[in-house]
Every structure is written in C-alpha cells, then in structure tokens.
Design a protein around this motif. Structure first.
Motif, PDB file in Angstrom:
ATOM      1  N   GLN A 133       0.821  -1.184   0.016  1.00 36.25           N
ATOM      2  CA  GLN A 133      -0.200  -0.049  -0.081  1.00 36.25           C
ATOM      3  C   GLN A 133       0.959   1.095   0.137  1.00 36.25           C
ATOM      4  O   GLN A 133       0.412   2.183  -0.432  1.00 36.25           O
ATOM      5  CB  GLN A 133      -0.920   0.236   1.154  1.00 36.25           C
ATOM      6  N   GLU A 134       1.968   1.173   0.576  1.00 36.17           N
ATOM      7  CA  GLU A 134       2.912   2.461   0.579  1.00 36.17           C
ATOM      8  C   GLU A 134       3.583   2.828  -0.594  1.00 36.17           C
ATOM      9  O   GLU A 134       3.816   3.968  -0.711  1.00 36.17           O
ATOM     10  CB  GLU A 134       3.877   2.194   2.010  1.00 36.17           C
ATOM     11  N   THR A 135       3.878   1.736  -1.113  1.00 37.68           N
ATOM     12  CA  THR A 135       4.762   1.950  -2.314  1.00 37.68           C
ATOM     13  C   THR A 135       4.039   1.788  -3.669  1.00 37.68           C
ATOM     14  O   THR A 135       4.602   2.197  -4.759  1.00 37.68           O
ATOM     15  CB  THR A 135       6.017   1.054  -2.356  1.00 37.68           C
ATOM     16  N   PHE A 136       3.000   1.249  -3.607  1.00 37.86           N
ATOM     17  CA  PHE A 136       2.087   0.850  -4.924  1.00 37.86           C
ATOM     18  C   PHE A 136       2.114   2.227  -5.890  1.00 37.86           C
ATOM     19  O   PHE A 136       2.499   2.236  -7.066  1.00 37.86           O
ATOM     20  CB  PHE A 136       0.949   0.333  -4.635  1.00 37.86           C
ATOM     21  N   HIS A 137       1.515   3.355  -5.235  1.00 38.43           N
ATOM     22  CA  HIS A 137       1.278   4.354  -6.184  1.00 38.43           C
ATOM     23  C   HIS A 137       2.718   5.145  -6.285  1.00 38.43           C
ATOM     24  O   HIS A 137       2.625   5.990  -7.556  1.00 38.43           O
ATOM     25  CB  HIS A 137       0.254   5.552  -5.413  1.00 38.43           C
ATOM     26  N   ALA A 138       3.353   5.009  -5.314  1.00 41.31           N
ATOM     27  CA  ALA A 138       4.825   5.728  -5.650  1.00 41.31           C
ATOM     28  C   ALA A 138       5.363   4.993  -6.967  1.00 41.31           C
ATOM     29  O   ALA A 138       6.009   5.926  -7.927  1.00 41.31           O
ATOM     30  CB  ALA A 138       5.802   5.496  -4.416  1.00 41.31           C
ATOM     31  N   LEU A 185      -5.495   9.598   1.075  1.00 42.29           N
ATOM     32  CA  LEU A 185      -4.407   8.720   1.788  1.00 42.29           C
ATOM     33  C   LEU A 185      -3.510   7.891   0.859  1.00 42.29           C
ATOM     34  O   LEU A 185      -2.457   8.017   1.005  1.00 42.29           O
ATOM     35  CB  LEU A 185      -4.906   7.990   2.973  1.00 42.29           C
ATOM     36  N   PRO A 186      -4.066   7.238  -0.124  1.00 42.39           N
ATOM     37  CA  PRO A 186      -3.213   6.572  -1.015  1.00 42.39           C
ATOM     38  C   PRO A 186      -2.009   7.209  -1.471  1.00 42.39           C
ATOM     39  O   PRO A 186      -1.144   6.807  -2.099  1.00 42.39           O
ATOM     40  CB  PRO A 186      -4.184   5.734  -1.982  1.00 42.39           C
ATOM     41  N   MET A 187      -2.365   8.672  -1.820  1.00 39.97           N
ATOM     42  CA  MET A 187      -1.505   9.477  -2.587  1.00 39.97           C
ATOM     43  C   MET A 187      -0.526  10.084  -1.693  1.00 39.97           C
ATOM     44  O   MET A 187       0.497  10.622  -2.046  1.00 39.97           O
ATOM     45  CB  MET A 187      -2.346  10.552  -3.242  1.00 39.97           C
ATOM     46  N   LEU A 188      -0.645  10.149  -0.411  1.00 40.81           N
ATOM     47  CA  LEU A 188       0.213  10.711   0.603  1.00 40.81           C
ATOM     48  C   LEU A 188       1.682  10.565   0.678  1.00 40.81           C
ATOM     49  O   LEU A 188       2.364  11.105   0.568  1.00 40.81           O
ATOM     50  CB  LEU A 188      -0.363  10.560   1.948  1.00 40.81           C
ATOM     51  N   PRO A 189       1.958   8.894   0.622  1.00 38.09           N
ATOM     52  CA  PRO A 189       3.462   8.664   0.514  1.00 38.09           C
ATOM     53  C   PRO A 189       4.080   9.172  -0.661  1.00 38.09           C
ATOM     54  O   PRO A 189       5.641   9.852  -0.681  1.00 38.09           O
ATOM     55  CB  PRO A 189       3.450   7.166   0.446  1.00 38.09           C
ATOM     56  N   VAL A 190       3.476   8.994  -1.669  1.00 35.86           N
ATOM     57  CA  VAL A 190       4.175   9.564  -3.176  1.00 35.86           C
ATOM     58  C   VAL A 190       4.201  11.029  -3.046  1.00 35.86           C
ATOM     59  O   VAL A 190       5.435  11.697  -3.741  1.00 35.86           O
ATOM     60  CB  VAL A 190       3.618   8.878  -4.427  1.00 35.86           C
ATOM     61  N   SER A 191       3.235  11.552  -2.551  1.00 31.98           N
ATOM     62  CA  SER A 191       3.174  13.188  -2.644  1.00 31.98           C
ATOM     63  C   SER A 191       4.240  13.479  -1.720  1.00 31.98           C
ATOM     64  O   SER A 191       5.058  14.684  -2.062  1.00 31.98           O
ATOM     65  CB  SER A 191       1.816  13.662  -2.344  1.00 31.98           C
ATOM     66  N   CYS A 192       4.536  13.017  -0.493  1.00 36.07           N
ATOM     67  CA  CYS A 192       5.605  13.280   0.330  1.00 36.07           C
ATOM     68  C   CYS A 192       7.149  13.222  -0.448  1.00 36.07           C
ATOM     69  O   CYS A 192       7.844  13.837  -0.406  1.00 36.07           O
ATOM     70  CB  CYS A 192       5.330  12.649   1.535  1.00 36.07           C
ATOM     71  N   ILE A 244       0.418   4.220   7.724  1.00 35.94           N
ATOM     72  CA  ILE A 244       0.670   4.857   6.574  1.00 35.94           C
ATOM     73  C   ILE A 244       0.418   6.088   6.863  1.00 35.94           C
ATOM     74  O   ILE A 244       1.126   7.395   6.788  1.00 35.94           O
ATOM     75  CB  ILE A 244       0.426   4.309   5.114  1.00 35.94           C
ATOM     76  N   GLU A 245      -0.825   6.528   7.124  1.00 37.94           N
ATOM     77  CA  GLU A 245      -1.185   8.101   7.591  1.00 37.94           C
ATOM     78  C   GLU A 245      -0.388   8.591   8.678  1.00 37.94           C
ATOM     79  O   GLU A 245      -0.014   9.519   8.702  1.00 37.94           O
ATOM     80  CB  GLU A 245      -2.699   8.091   7.951  1.00 37.94           C
ATOM     81  N   GLU A 246      -0.022   7.655   9.840  1.00 43.25           N
ATOM     82  CA  GLU A 246       0.590   8.174  11.040  1.00 43.25           C
ATOM     83  C   GLU A 246       2.085   8.567  10.604  1.00 43.25           C
ATOM     84  O   GLU A 246       2.687   9.556  11.096  1.00 43.25           O
ATOM     85  CB  GLU A 246       0.556   7.103  12.150  1.00 43.25           C
ATOM     86  N   ARG A 247       2.528   7.753   9.686  1.00 47.66           N
ATOM     87  CA  ARG A 247       3.971   7.828   9.286  1.00 47.66           C
ATOM     88  C   ARG A 247       4.303   9.407   8.600  1.00 47.66           C
ATOM     89  O   ARG A 247       5.161   9.802   8.614  1.00 47.66           O
ATOM     90  CB  ARG A 247       4.491   6.688   8.341  1.00 47.66           C
ATOM     91  N   TYR A 248       3.338   9.517   7.644  1.00 45.42           N
ATOM     92  CA  TYR A 248       3.286  10.677   6.622  1.00 45.42           C
ATOM     93  C   TYR A 248       2.581  12.064   7.133  1.00 45.42           C
ATOM     94  O   TYR A 248       3.120  13.204   6.707  1.00 45.42           O
ATOM     95  CB  TYR A 248       3.098  10.256   5.387  1.00 45.42           C
ATOM     96  N   ILE A 249       1.676  11.987   7.967  1.00 45.99           N
ATOM     97  CA  ILE A 249       0.906  13.155   8.109  1.00 45.99           C
ATOM     98  C   ILE A 249       1.601  14.137   8.625  1.00 45.99           C
ATOM     99  O   ILE A 249       1.317  15.555   8.528  1.00 45.99           O
ATOM    100  CB  ILE A 249      -0.408  12.812   8.811  1.00 45.99           C
TER     101      ILE A 249
END
Length: 399
Positions: free
Chosen positions: A92-97, A117-124, A158-163
């Motif tokens: 889930q964390e790397t898929f969209h990245a 939320l799915p866009m948060l890791p790659v946006s970061c 994932i949300e906790e890690r990036y927000i």
C-alpha cells in the motif's frame, strides 16, 4: 495535485478552478482511464500506459480497472480481491509511488497536494525531491472504511508515518477533522466542505414525470450517485413495497455494478411500478435532473466509522438544487438537514423503517414548503464560494 481517481472528483476540479483563478498553475496527475477526458481538460496528466511505468503495479492497476466495470466497488468480492492484492501482490505504501513517481519527476511544483491517503506517501516523496510544500486533503476517514482489520491497520500506519510531514491538512467536515487532529496530535485540520457552486438553482421541471410517463400527482423521491455496495440501496428499493402513499415513486439516477440486482428487486414488487432507473449524467447536467425531484434521499448506514461521519456529495447537490432531503440520522447529515430545517432524518436500518420515513416525508405539504423556503437561504450559505475563501487562505499561508 495527485489523485487515484480515473474520473476526477468534483472536489478536486473545484479546488483547481479556485486556485487557477487566484493565479496558481495547477496540474492534476490521475490514473489512466481509456474513457476519460472527453472534455479535454489540459490540467489532467494521466499516469500509466507509457514506458515510464510497467511491471506488476501497472498490471494490477489495469486488472482493477477491468474488475471495477463488472463488480460492485465496495461489494464483498471486490473487497476480498483488493485485500488479497494488498497482502500478496503490492504494498500500500509503495504502489502509487511506483506508478506516479516517473511522471511526477517531470514537474517542479511549489506545492504538492495529496488527494486522499493512498497519494500521501508518493506526494511526500515528490515534495521532498523538489523542496515543495505538502498539503494533504483527506476526502474521508480513509483507514476507517470497511476494510479487513489488517488493511485498516496498514492504512492507519501509513497515515501516521506521513501526516506529520504535511504543511497543511484539510478534510470535508468537522467530525473527520476532529478525529484526524485527535489521532495524530495535529494543531489544526482545516475544513473545506464539498459544497456546490452558488449559481441560480435550475428551474423545477417534470423531466422524470415526462420521461417515465408519470401523472403529475406523483411525488418523486430521487437517489443519485454510484450504485455500489454498502449504500443501503437494496433496502431503499425494497422499502417501496411498504410505502403506503400510492403517489410516491423512487427514481435511481446513476450507474454501477448493483444496477441489475436493484432492477430485479424492483421488478419483483407487486402492483404498479414504483421504482424507475435513469443512467448517470455528466456532472454539468446533474443539477437540472436533481431539480426535477420532490425530495432527495441519502440512505447510508453507519457500517463503519467513515460512513458514520460522512457528508456525501449528493447532500450538497440536493441543497444546490433546492430539493428537500430525507437522510439517515448520522451526525454530519443530521447537523445539516435538521439543523438548517431542510428535510427529515431518521433510522434507515430496514426497508420498513425507510418506508415509514418516506410516508412521513410526504405527509405534510406545508412542511415540505417550509423546507423548500429554508433551502433558498441554505444554498446561499452552504456553497463553494464560501468554501473557496477557506481554501485560498490555506494556500496563502504556505507562501
């Protein structure tokens, strides 16, 4: 702006319009869709289908697109398949990245916006690479949807890690804002609702009466939106068996994998036809159809915390069209409908309960007239023009 949408959400387009009007240049990165962009929106750049992607992630995304055309989006089969994909095929964390990073690397934005939320890791990741500010727009309480426990936990992690890396966080209503602030110890979560534009309401018409050959005396209750699982639509259609007012009919405006099941249920009902189906219409035509209803219905149930706190787009579409609302007694829906005196809320936990509310809704013409009068004031207060100022203030504070 990054989104997992294929058909771009109205919220995203309204934000893009407002930011462009204020002098920003906006690019929207979205998933590949063979049927998309017939309007030729030059702001939208599609991800996938090129040499920059490929591999397992692209195959999973293509498979999902094909399945979404055949299965109810939130039905048990689709939920199971998605859970299996997240557990065994992709992360889930790397898929969209992996899908987005190649395209995103072409741009050097000042601000990167993660839409949901799915866009948060790659946006970061993109924001860090070019020194941009990061905005997170949480369209819902994402990790509290009807996911398996393992999947919910992963999204929450994932949300906790990036927000905490975000320069601004916004969401759609006060309840979700409070929940996000509490969970992640955030000082501020901005609220920008999904309100519609405050243009003059479309004139009331007998569009559906004429289309379906209905007498002018019929009272028309409208559901509009995707026909997907967990929206309580089966109970809504079944409720028409039990409505005692012979003048009330239900129109379902929309498409989706549940359509055939709902049509079978409607055909099995005894007596005169009481449920009618109309295909989905383009967003820019929607309100002219909405205004042809005597009331709109939002039958959602609190099947998860996200649904409990929901304020779906149709709530604001009914308001913009000046149509009284019959809604489930959920906190944010009730606050709007009861608080502003624009309709009726109650328990929609069974078909018979819904039928009782429908009869109650249409029992008093004078009360309906009051609701319509209150809607004229509400639609001027609850509109995108009011939300636009909040949105622009968020971005001005980033500069």
């Amino acid at each position: 702006m990054l989104t997992a949408d294929r058909q771009i959400d109205r919220r995203i387009l309204l934000q893009a319009d407002s930011l462009e009007k204020a002098g920003w240049q906006v690019t929207i990165l979205a998933m590949k869709d063979e049927d998309a962009d017939r309007r030729g929106d030059s702001r939208v750049v599609r991800v996938g289908g090129g040499t920059e992607v490929g591999g397992l992630e692209e195959r999973v995304a293509d498979g999902y697109r094909q399945l979404a055309r055949r299965l109810p989006m939130n039905g048990p089969v689709m939920r199971l398949l998605k859970a299996l994909a997240w557990r065994f095929l992709v992360d889930q964390e790397t898929f969209h990245a992996r899908l987005y990073s190649g395209v995103a690397s072409r741009f050097a934005p000042q601000v990167v916006v993660a839409h949901d939320l799915p866009m948060l890791p790659v946006s970061c990741q993109v924001a860090r690479a070019c020194g941009a500010r990061l905005v997170y727009d949480s369209h819902e309480l994402y990790s509290e949807q009807e996911f398996p426990v393992r999947e919910k936990k992963r999204w929450a992690e994932i949300e906790e890690r990036y927000i905490g890396h975000c320069d601004a966080v916004m969401t759609i209503n006060e309840s979700i804002a409070g929940e996000l602030a509490r969970r992640h110890a955030l000082r501020q979560v901005h609220v920008v609702s999904n309100a519609e534009r405050a243009s003059d309401p479309p004139p009331r018409s007998r569009r559906f009466h004429e289309l379906f050959g209905l007498p002018a005396t019929r009272k028309l209750l409208l559901f509009q939106g995707g026909l997907s699982a967990n929206r309580n639509l089966q109970a809504l259609v079944e409720a028409m068996r039990h409505v005692t007012n012979p003048d009330v009919v239900l129109v379902i405006l929309g498409d989706g994998a549940l359509q055939q099941n709902l049509m079978r249920e409607a055909r099995s009902q005894p007596g005169a036809q009481r449920v009618f189906f109309h295909p989905a219409v383009p967003q820019h035509e929607l309100l002219t159809h909405t205004a042809a209803a005597d009331a709109g219905v939002i039958p959602y149930q609190a099947t998860c915390l996200n649904n409990y706190f929901c304020t779906p787009n149709k709530l604001f579409e009914f308001i913009a069209a000046g149509v009284p609302i019959l809604g489930s007694d959920l906190p944010e829906i009730s606050k709007m409908v009861t608080g502003r005196g624009i309709g009726l809320v109650g328990d929609m936990g069974s078909a018979r309960a819904i039928a009782g509310l429908i009869d109650q809704l249409f029992a008093d013409d004078d009360r309906v007239a009051v609701w319509r009068e209150n809607l004229q004031h509400t639609r001027k207060a609850v509109c995108w023009e009011a939300e636009e100022g909040k949105l622009l203030a968020i971005y001005e504070a980033l500069e």
